[in-house]
Design a protein around this motif. Structure first.
Motif, PDB file in Angstrom:
ATOM      1  N   ARG A 239      90.589  36.965  86.091  1.00 25.89           N
ATOM      2  CA  ARG A 239      89.579  38.027  86.117  1.00 25.89           C
ATOM      3  C   ARG A 239      89.391  38.626  84.721  1.00 25.89           C
ATOM      4  O   ARG A 239      88.265  38.901  84.294  1.00 25.89           O
ATOM      5  N   ARG A 240      90.488  38.833  84.017  1.00 22.51           N
ATOM      6  CA  ARG A 240      90.391  39.405  82.671  1.00 22.51           C
ATOM      7  C   ARG A 240      89.673  38.449  81.730  1.00 22.51           C
ATOM      8  O   ARG A 240      88.814  38.865  80.932  1.00 22.51           O
ATOM      9  N   LEU A 241      89.992  37.161  81.821  1.00 20.13           N
ATOM     10  CA  LEU A 241      89.341  36.163  80.970  1.00 20.13           C
ATOM     11  C   LEU A 241      87.853  36.062  81.291  1.00 20.13           C
ATOM     12  O   LEU A 241      87.023  35.924  80.379  1.00 20.13           O
ATOM     13  N   THR A 242      87.512  36.143  82.579  1.00 17.36           N
ATOM     14  CA  THR A 242      86.103  36.079  82.981  1.00 17.36           C
ATOM     15  C   THR A 242      85.318  37.247  82.416  1.00 17.36           C
ATOM     16  O   THR A 242      84.194  37.080  81.918  1.00 17.36           O
ATOM     17  N   ARG A 243      85.879  38.439  82.480  1.00 14.18           N
ATOM     18  CA  ARG A 243      85.186  39.614  81.947  1.00 14.18           C
ATOM     19  C   ARG A 243      84.973  39.498  80.438  1.00 14.18           C
ATOM     20  O   ARG A 243      83.942  39.920  79.912  1.00 14.18           O
ATOM     21  N   ARG A 244      85.942  38.946  79.723  1.00 15.08           N
ATOM     22  CA  ARG A 244      85.838  38.861  78.270  1.00 15.08           C
ATOM     23  C   ARG A 244      84.854  37.785  77.827  1.00 15.08           C
ATOM     24  O   ARG A 244      84.052  38.009  76.912  1.00 15.08           O
TER      25      ARG A 244
ATOM     26  N   PHE B 257      79.927  36.097  90.274  1.00 11.46           N
ATOM     27  CA  PHE B 257      80.380  35.075  91.219  1.00 11.46           C
ATOM     28  C   PHE B 257      81.870  34.789  91.046  1.00 11.46           C
ATOM     29  O   PHE B 257      82.634  34.773  92.016  1.00 11.46           O
ATOM     30  N   LEU B 258      82.299  34.588  89.804  1.00  7.42           N
ATOM     31  CA  LEU B 258      83.697  34.235  89.562  1.00  7.42           C
ATOM     32  C   LEU B 258      84.646  35.388  89.875  1.00  7.42           C
ATOM     33  O   LEU B 258      85.727  35.176  90.448  1.00  7.42           O
TER      34      LEU B 258
ATOM     35  N   PHE C 155      87.526  34.897  92.591  1.00  6.58           N
ATOM     36  CA  PHE C 155      88.945  35.041  92.269  1.00  6.58           C
ATOM     37  C   PHE C 155      89.600  36.113  93.141  1.00  6.58           C
ATOM     38  O   PHE C 155      90.718  35.928  93.655  1.00  6.58           O
ATOM     39  N   SER C 156      88.911  37.234  93.326  1.00  4.57           N
ATOM     40  CA  SER C 156      89.477  38.336  94.106  1.00  4.57           C
ATOM     41  C   SER C 156      89.670  37.940  95.568  1.00  4.57           C
ATOM     42  O   SER C 156      90.719  38.207  96.173  1.00  4.57           O
TER      43      SER C 156
ATOM     44  N   THR D 296      94.779  46.019  92.154  1.00  2.00           N
ATOM     45  CA  THR D 296      94.492  44.947  91.192  1.00  2.00           C
ATOM     46  C   THR D 296      93.085  44.375  91.310  1.00  2.00           C
ATOM     47  O   THR D 296      92.630  43.687  90.389  1.00  2.00           O
ATOM     48  N   LEU D 297      92.391  44.645  92.410  1.00  3.05           N
ATOM     49  CA  LEU D 297      91.072  44.038  92.628  1.00  3.05           C
ATOM     50  C   LEU D 297      89.951  45.075  92.651  1.00  3.05           C
ATOM     51  O   LEU D 297      89.005  44.958  93.426  1.00  3.05           O
ATOM     52  N   THR D 298      90.059  46.074  91.827  1.00  4.38           N
ATOM     53  CA  THR D 298      89.031  47.112  91.779  1.00  4.38           C
ATOM     54  C   THR D 298      87.686  46.509  91.371  1.00  4.38           C
ATOM     55  O   THR D 298      87.618  45.660  90.482  1.00  4.38           O
ATOM     56  N   GLY D 299      86.654  46.970  92.046  1.00  8.59           N
ATOM     57  CA  GLY D 299      85.318  46.489  91.744  1.00  8.59           C
ATOM     58  C   GLY D 299      84.867  45.314  92.574  1.00  8.59           C
ATOM     59  O   GLY D 299      83.698  44.939  92.532  1.00  8.59           O
ATOM     60  N   SER D 300      85.767  44.717  93.334  1.00  7.21           N
ATOM     61  CA  SER D 300      85.424  43.567  94.173  1.00  7.21           C
ATOM     62  C   SER D 300      85.438  43.976  95.638  1.00  7.21           C
ATOM     63  O   SER D 300      86.234  44.827  96.048  1.00  7.21           O
ATOM     64  N   THR D 301      84.573  43.347  96.420  1.00  8.55           N
ATOM     65  CA  THR D 301      84.475  43.673  97.842  1.00  8.55           C
ATOM     66  C   THR D 301      85.378  42.791  98.686  1.00  8.55           C
ATOM     67  O   THR D 301      86.084  43.273  99.568  1.00  8.55           O
TER      68      THR D 301
END
Length: 239
Positions: free
Chosen positions: A17-22, A33-34, A38-39, A77-82
């Motif tokens: 998730r961190r790599l995807t955001r960066r 989507f990713l 992942f979440s 750990t999964l803030t922001g994901s549904t």
């Protein structure tokens, strides 16, 4: 071993998730989507493993304690994901999220459900822990231990209670909210886990009981897909 496996999944998903955001911040759709995939993968994979620990003594205290603890960890750990198609319907209905973006998230959730199931089957085939022995030989473990209509009503009711609680605790401090939601989920699992599994998440239900959907598609679609979705629409219309 099972706890280390779930911890490893959570660490790996956190890094992804961190790599995807960066790296993909400028590609909004792919990033969304990713992140959702992942979440949802984390929740589905960990819950698949938790289901194998349901018979660990003392019952049901161990299973309920693990359910509470990992629900808290997921929330932190999964803030922001549904991670739940029913939860994605609310912003779509209210106009906060476009139909295309909402459909993208739901698609990511079901892709993650399938990937998590395949990944856990591979892990179980390695038989690294005692609960993994014979796990692959179980096809549909038949989570519905009551009539189809009662199972439908239970999942519908639990979805309404869960979604209503989510709406009511939106203004609560996040560090307290995650514990309230985890406590609620644990209580629902205790109340209806022996009857339907108390899932109220269509993507998670498919990941946990994919073979059941193959064997009795319409029955399980009614209980685990239609009932939670109706519960969500009930909340949207009434509240």
């Amino acid at each position: 071993t099972s706890l280390l496996l779930m911890a490893g999944i959570m660490v790996t998903v956190g890094l992804c998730r961190r790599l995807t955001r960066r790296r993909l911040r400028s590609h909004q759709r792919l990033c969304t989507f990713l992140l959702e995939m992942f979440s949802t993968f984390q929740i589905c994979a960990c819950t698949n493993e938790l289901c194998l620990l349901g018979d660990v003594e003392p019952k049901p205290h161990t299973a309920l304690t693990l359910t509470y603890c990992f629900t808290v960890l997921h929330g932190l750990t999964l803030t922001g994901s549904t991670c739940n198609p029913c939860g994605t319907l609310q912003p779509m209905w209210g106009g906060g999220v476009s139909v295309r973006m909402g459909g993208l998230k739901i698609g990511a959730q079901f892709v993650a459900a399938v990937l998590a199931r395949a990944f856990m089957h591979f892990i179980w085939s390695l038989e690294m822990a005692e609960p993994h022995f014979g796990a692959l030989s179980q096809r549909c473990s038949n989570p519905v231990q009551t009539t189809e209509m009662q199972a439908f009503c239970i999942e519908l009711l639990f979805s309404v209670v869960f979604q209503l609680t989510i709406l009511r605790v939106e203004s609560v401090n996040p560090k307290y909210k995650v514990h309230l939601i985890a406590l609620l989920i644990t209580m629902l699992v205790y109340a209806g886990g022996n009857l339907t599994g108390a899932i109220f998440n269509p993507a998670l239900a498919f990941s946990l009981h994919a073979s059941c959907f193959y064997d009795r598609f319409w029955s399980y679609s009614l209980v685990y897909w239609i009932a939670p979705s109706l519960g969500k629409f009930f909340i949207l219309h009434v509240f």
